[in-house]
Design a protein around this motif. Structure first.
Motif, PDB file in Angstrom:
ATOM      1  N   ASP A 196      -0.098  16.336  61.243  1.00 45.00           N
ATOM      2  CA  ASP A 196      -0.865  17.252  60.385  1.00 45.00           C
ATOM      3  C   ASP A 196      -2.142  16.553  59.964  1.00 45.00           C
ATOM      4  O   ASP A 196      -2.116  15.645  59.130  1.00 45.00           O
ATOM      5  CB  ASP A 196      -0.035  17.648  59.165  1.00 45.00           C
ATOM      6  CG  ASP A 196      -0.726  18.678  58.283  1.00 45.00           C
ATOM      7  OD1 ASP A 196      -1.916  18.966  58.511  1.00 45.00           O
ATOM      8  OD2 ASP A 196      -0.073  19.188  57.354  1.00 45.00           O
ATOM      9  N   ILE A 197      -3.283  16.968  60.550  1.00 46.58           N
ATOM     10  CA  ILE A 197      -4.549  16.295  60.285  1.00 46.58           C
ATOM     11  C   ILE A 197      -4.920  16.340  58.803  1.00 46.58           C
ATOM     12  O   ILE A 197      -5.615  15.451  58.302  1.00 46.58           O
ATOM     13  CB  ILE A 197      -5.684  16.912  61.148  1.00 46.58           C
ATOM     14  CG1 ILE A 197      -6.942  16.052  61.095  1.00 46.58           C
ATOM     15  CG2 ILE A 197      -5.969  18.343  60.727  1.00 46.58           C
ATOM     16  CD1 ILE A 197      -6.789  14.684  61.696  1.00 46.58           C
ATOM     17  N   SER A 198      -4.437  17.351  58.071  1.00 52.66           N
ATOM     18  CA  SER A 198      -4.774  17.451  56.652  1.00 52.66           C
ATOM     19  C   SER A 198      -4.124  16.346  55.832  1.00 52.66           C
ATOM     20  O   SER A 198      -4.518  16.108  54.689  1.00 52.66           O
ATOM     21  CB  SER A 198      -4.367  18.821  56.100  1.00 52.66           C
ATOM     22  OG  SER A 198      -2.946  18.936  56.031  1.00 52.66           O
ATOM     23  N   LYS A 199      -3.143  15.674  56.413  1.00 49.51           N
ATOM     24  CA  LYS A 199      -2.455  14.585  55.709  1.00 49.51           C
ATOM     25  C   LYS A 199      -2.825  13.211  56.248  1.00 49.51           C
ATOM     26  O   LYS A 199      -2.190  12.213  55.919  1.00 49.51           O
ATOM     27  CB  LYS A 199      -0.941  14.790  55.808  1.00 49.51           C
ATOM     28  CG  LYS A 199      -0.464  16.077  55.136  1.00 49.51           C
ATOM     29  CD  LYS A 199       1.046  16.244  55.255  1.00 49.51           C
ATOM     30  CE  LYS A 199       1.498  17.529  54.572  1.00 49.51           C
ATOM     31  NZ  LYS A 199       2.966  17.736  54.687  1.00 49.51           N
ATOM     32  N   THR A 228     -10.825  10.977  55.000  1.00 53.35           N
ATOM     33  CA  THR A 228      -9.976  12.134  55.295  1.00 53.35           C
ATOM     34  C   THR A 228     -10.785  13.162  56.088  1.00 53.35           C
ATOM     35  O   THR A 228     -12.018  13.131  56.105  1.00 53.35           O
ATOM     36  CB  THR A 228      -9.421  12.766  54.014  1.00 53.35           C
ATOM     37  OG1 THR A 228     -10.512  13.134  53.167  1.00 53.35           O
ATOM     38  CG2 THR A 228      -8.519  11.779  53.283  1.00 53.35           C
ATOM     39  N   SER A 230     -11.432  17.210  56.863  1.00 50.80           N
ATOM     40  CA  SER A 230     -11.242  18.600  56.443  1.00 50.80           C
ATOM     41  C   SER A 230     -12.270  19.516  57.105  1.00 50.80           C
ATOM     42  O   SER A 230     -12.493  20.633  56.661  1.00 50.80           O
ATOM     43  CB  SER A 230     -11.348  18.712  54.923  1.00 50.80           C
ATOM     44  OG  SER A 230     -12.599  18.215  54.472  1.00 50.80           O
ATOM     45  N   GLU A 249      -0.530   8.688  57.713  1.00 50.27           N
ATOM     46  CA  GLU A 249      -0.198  10.099  57.654  1.00 50.27           C
ATOM     47  C   GLU A 249       0.790  10.328  56.519  1.00 50.27           C
ATOM     48  O   GLU A 249       1.836   9.677  56.457  1.00 50.27           O
ATOM     49  CB  GLU A 249       0.377  10.607  58.975  1.00 50.27           C
ATOM     50  CG  GLU A 249       0.590  12.108  58.972  1.00 50.27           C
ATOM     51  CD  GLU A 249       0.726  12.712  60.362  1.00 50.27           C
ATOM     52  OE1 GLU A 249       0.639  13.946  60.470  1.00 50.27           O
ATOM     53  OE2 GLU A 249       0.915  11.958  61.331  1.00 50.27           O
ATOM     54  N   ASP A 250       0.407  11.246  55.627  1.00 50.93           N
ATOM     55  CA  ASP A 250       1.225  11.524  54.448  1.00 50.93           C
ATOM     56  C   ASP A 250       1.485  10.245  53.660  1.00 50.93           C
ATOM     57  O   ASP A 250       2.579  10.036  53.123  1.00 50.93           O
ATOM     58  CB  ASP A 250       2.543  12.186  54.860  1.00 50.93           C
ATOM     59  CG  ASP A 250       3.129  13.056  53.757  1.00 50.93           C
ATOM     60  OD1 ASP A 250       2.409  13.344  52.775  1.00 50.93           O
ATOM     61  OD2 ASP A 250       4.310  13.439  53.869  1.00 50.93           O
ATOM     62  N   ASN A 269     -12.994  14.534  65.364  1.00 57.63           N
ATOM     63  CA  ASN A 269     -12.073  15.665  65.380  1.00 57.63           C
ATOM     64  C   ASN A 269     -12.931  16.916  65.477  1.00 57.63           C
ATOM     65  O   ASN A 269     -13.851  17.109  64.677  1.00 57.63           O
ATOM     66  CB  ASN A 269     -11.208  15.714  64.117  1.00 57.63           C
ATOM     67  CG  ASN A 269     -10.194  16.856  64.161  1.00 57.63           C
ATOM     68  OD1 ASN A 269     -10.554  18.019  64.034  1.00 57.63           O
ATOM     69  ND2 ASN A 269      -8.928  16.524  64.338  1.00 57.63           N
ATOM     70  N   TRP A 271     -12.346  20.142  64.980  1.00 53.00           N
ATOM     71  CA  TRP A 271     -12.065  21.197  64.005  1.00 53.00           C
ATOM     72  C   TRP A 271     -12.114  22.571  64.675  1.00 53.00           C
ATOM     73  O   TRP A 271     -11.995  22.676  65.902  1.00 53.00           O
ATOM     74  CB  TRP A 271     -12.982  21.097  62.781  1.00 53.00           C
ATOM     75  CG  TRP A 271     -12.319  21.580  61.515  1.00 53.00           C
ATOM     76  CD1 TRP A 271     -12.640  22.693  60.796  1.00 53.00           C
ATOM     77  CD2 TRP A 271     -11.207  20.976  60.844  1.00 53.00           C
ATOM     78  NE1 TRP A 271     -11.800  22.820  59.711  1.00 53.00           N
ATOM     79  CE2 TRP A 271     -10.905  21.774  59.716  1.00 53.00           C
ATOM     80  CE3 TRP A 271     -10.435  19.843  61.076  1.00 53.00           C
ATOM     81  CZ2 TRP A 271      -9.874  21.491  58.837  1.00 53.00           C
ATOM     82  CZ3 TRP A 271      -9.409  19.554  60.195  1.00 53.00           C
ATOM     83  CH2 TRP A 271      -9.143  20.367  59.094  1.00 53.00           C
ATOM     84  N   ASP A 285      -5.612  25.439  68.187  1.00 46.69           N
ATOM     85  CA  ASP A 285      -5.370  24.794  66.894  1.00 46.69           C
ATOM     86  C   ASP A 285      -4.826  23.378  67.081  1.00 46.69           C
ATOM     87  O   ASP A 285      -4.304  22.768  66.146  1.00 46.69           O
ATOM     88  CB  ASP A 285      -4.429  25.618  66.030  1.00 46.69           C
ATOM     89  CG  ASP A 285      -3.035  25.768  66.620  1.00 46.69           C
ATOM     90  OD1 ASP A 285      -2.824  25.346  67.784  1.00 46.69           O
ATOM     91  OD2 ASP A 285      -2.142  26.294  65.925  1.00 46.69           O
ATOM     92  N   LYS A 288      -5.378  20.176  64.823  1.00 49.29           N
ATOM     93  CA  LYS A 288      -4.521  19.803  63.688  1.00 49.29           C
ATOM     94  C   LYS A 288      -3.600  18.643  64.036  1.00 49.29           C
ATOM     95  O   LYS A 288      -3.037  18.016  63.133  1.00 49.29           O
ATOM     96  CB  LYS A 288      -3.663  20.997  63.267  1.00 49.29           C
ATOM     97  CG  LYS A 288      -4.435  22.204  62.762  1.00 49.29           C
ATOM     98  CD  LYS A 288      -3.491  23.354  62.445  1.00 49.29           C
ATOM     99  CE  LYS A 288      -4.242  24.588  61.962  1.00 49.29           C
ATOM    100  NZ  LYS A 288      -3.316  25.724  61.703  1.00 49.29           N
TER     101      LYS A 288
END
Length: 320
Positions: A196-199, A228, A230, A249-250, A269, A271, A285, A288
């Motif tokens: 999960d790229i958001s983490k 990070t 986003s 990650e996380d 990345n 996006w 997607d 991600k």
């Protein structure tokens, strides 16, 4: 009991050799690849087209560490989207004119040339069978006529890929085999797989100057200890003082990318919009589930005189 002076000495049975890595050449023609699997289950796959690493599994073979697009061409028709493509002798679009690489396509010819498999060997300190080195070569004679015409220098590349239980080492050796000096850039375009790229956070770049290609190639200094992602990220970090860039990650360590004789790192990345515009990026997607940490020598040019050699590479450690 009589002690005989010439009695035979005790026989020492030789220790049983540990089972070695299984190495195979799979497929034919442009789709041929070399696969290696350790006795403990870890594996690597290297397409001869581009010497592109398309898979690296650790954790007994259960954990894939590289992102490979579902639409990646693995038939020699174009550069592979994902894995670890080799960028040489120019990074990105070449200078428009006035440079020896100006007639080359983006990222040069190494990733779109057929390499020669030079064989395997075991590391000196890996008598337990838990390491194997695969060597690949690309030489002037192996280039297409168009590539030789666009970049008319005599060179030799040896690319060594060493699979160990928890790491993958990739090292390039560049030799000038001609009479004339030449300049080059080099990069390993590594696509690391994440959940999960958001983490995801990238550490080890605090205080480093970078060129932000998303912001009109403007120059900045990294002010965050953890980078990070986003949105679209395309940054070239140069002259990094420390050797290791870490991916968490996380909040948990996932990868350490350790550079050797390479001063630069690209973080990329695509996006949403960029991923949608890239024809061979699938699923759309998939951004991600990947982050590119690309070690290289791309800030300026490396110059080799006749007979000189350059060597640089990385060790990626999987920390699961």
């Amino acid at each position: 009991m009589v002690d005989r002076a010439n009695r035979p000495s005790a026989l020492n049975a030789p220790a049983a050799a540990a089972p070695g890595a299984q190495v195979d050449i799979v497929g034919e023609g442009a789709s041929a690849k070399v696969t290696a699997t350790l006795p403990s289950g870890e594996s690597v796959e290297v397409l001869l087209y581009g010497a592109t690493v398309t898979s690296w599994k650790s954790n007994g073979g259960k954990t894939e560490n590289l992102f490979l697009s579902e639409a990646a061409a693995v038939d020699g028709s174009k550069a592979v989207r994902g894995g670890i493509p080799v960028v040489f002798p120019v990074f990105g679009p070449p200078p428009k004119s006035g440079h020896a690489t100006s007639a080359l396509p983006q990222h040069g010819f190494a990733r779109t040339s057929r390499w020669e498999y030079l064989g395997k060997s075991s590391s000196e300190d890996a008598l337990d069978g838990n390491s194997v080195k695969l060597d690949f070569g690309l030489y002037t004679s192996g280039l297409s006529e168009d590539a030789r015409k666009a970049w008319p220098f005599d060179f030799g590349l040896v690319y060594s890929i060493t699979l160990a239980k928890d790491s993958l080492q990739t090292v390039i050796n560049v030799r000038n085999e001609g009479e004339n000096s030449f300049e080059f850039q080099f990069l390993l375009h590594t696509y690391l797989k994440v959940q999960d790229i958001s983490k995801v956070a990238v550490n080890g770049l605090l205080g480093v100057q970078y060129v932000d290609k998303v912001l009109n190639a403007s120059t900045h200094t990294e002010s965050n200890s953890s980078v990070t992602i986003s949105g679209e990220v395309d940054r070239v970090y140069s002259s990094i003082p420390q050797d290791t860039t870490s991916v968490l990650e996380d909040g948990k360590p996932r990868y350490d990318v350790v550079r050797d004789n390479l001063q630069d790192t690209v973080v990329w990345n695509p996006w949403i919009e960029k991923a949608n515009s890239i024809g061979d990026f699938q699923p759309k997607d998939g951004y991600k589930n990947m982050v590119c940490i690309e070690v290289g020598a791309v800030n300026g040019w490396q110059k080799l005189e006749k007979g000189e050699v350059f060597e640089g590479g990385q060790v990626i450690k999987s920390l699961l």
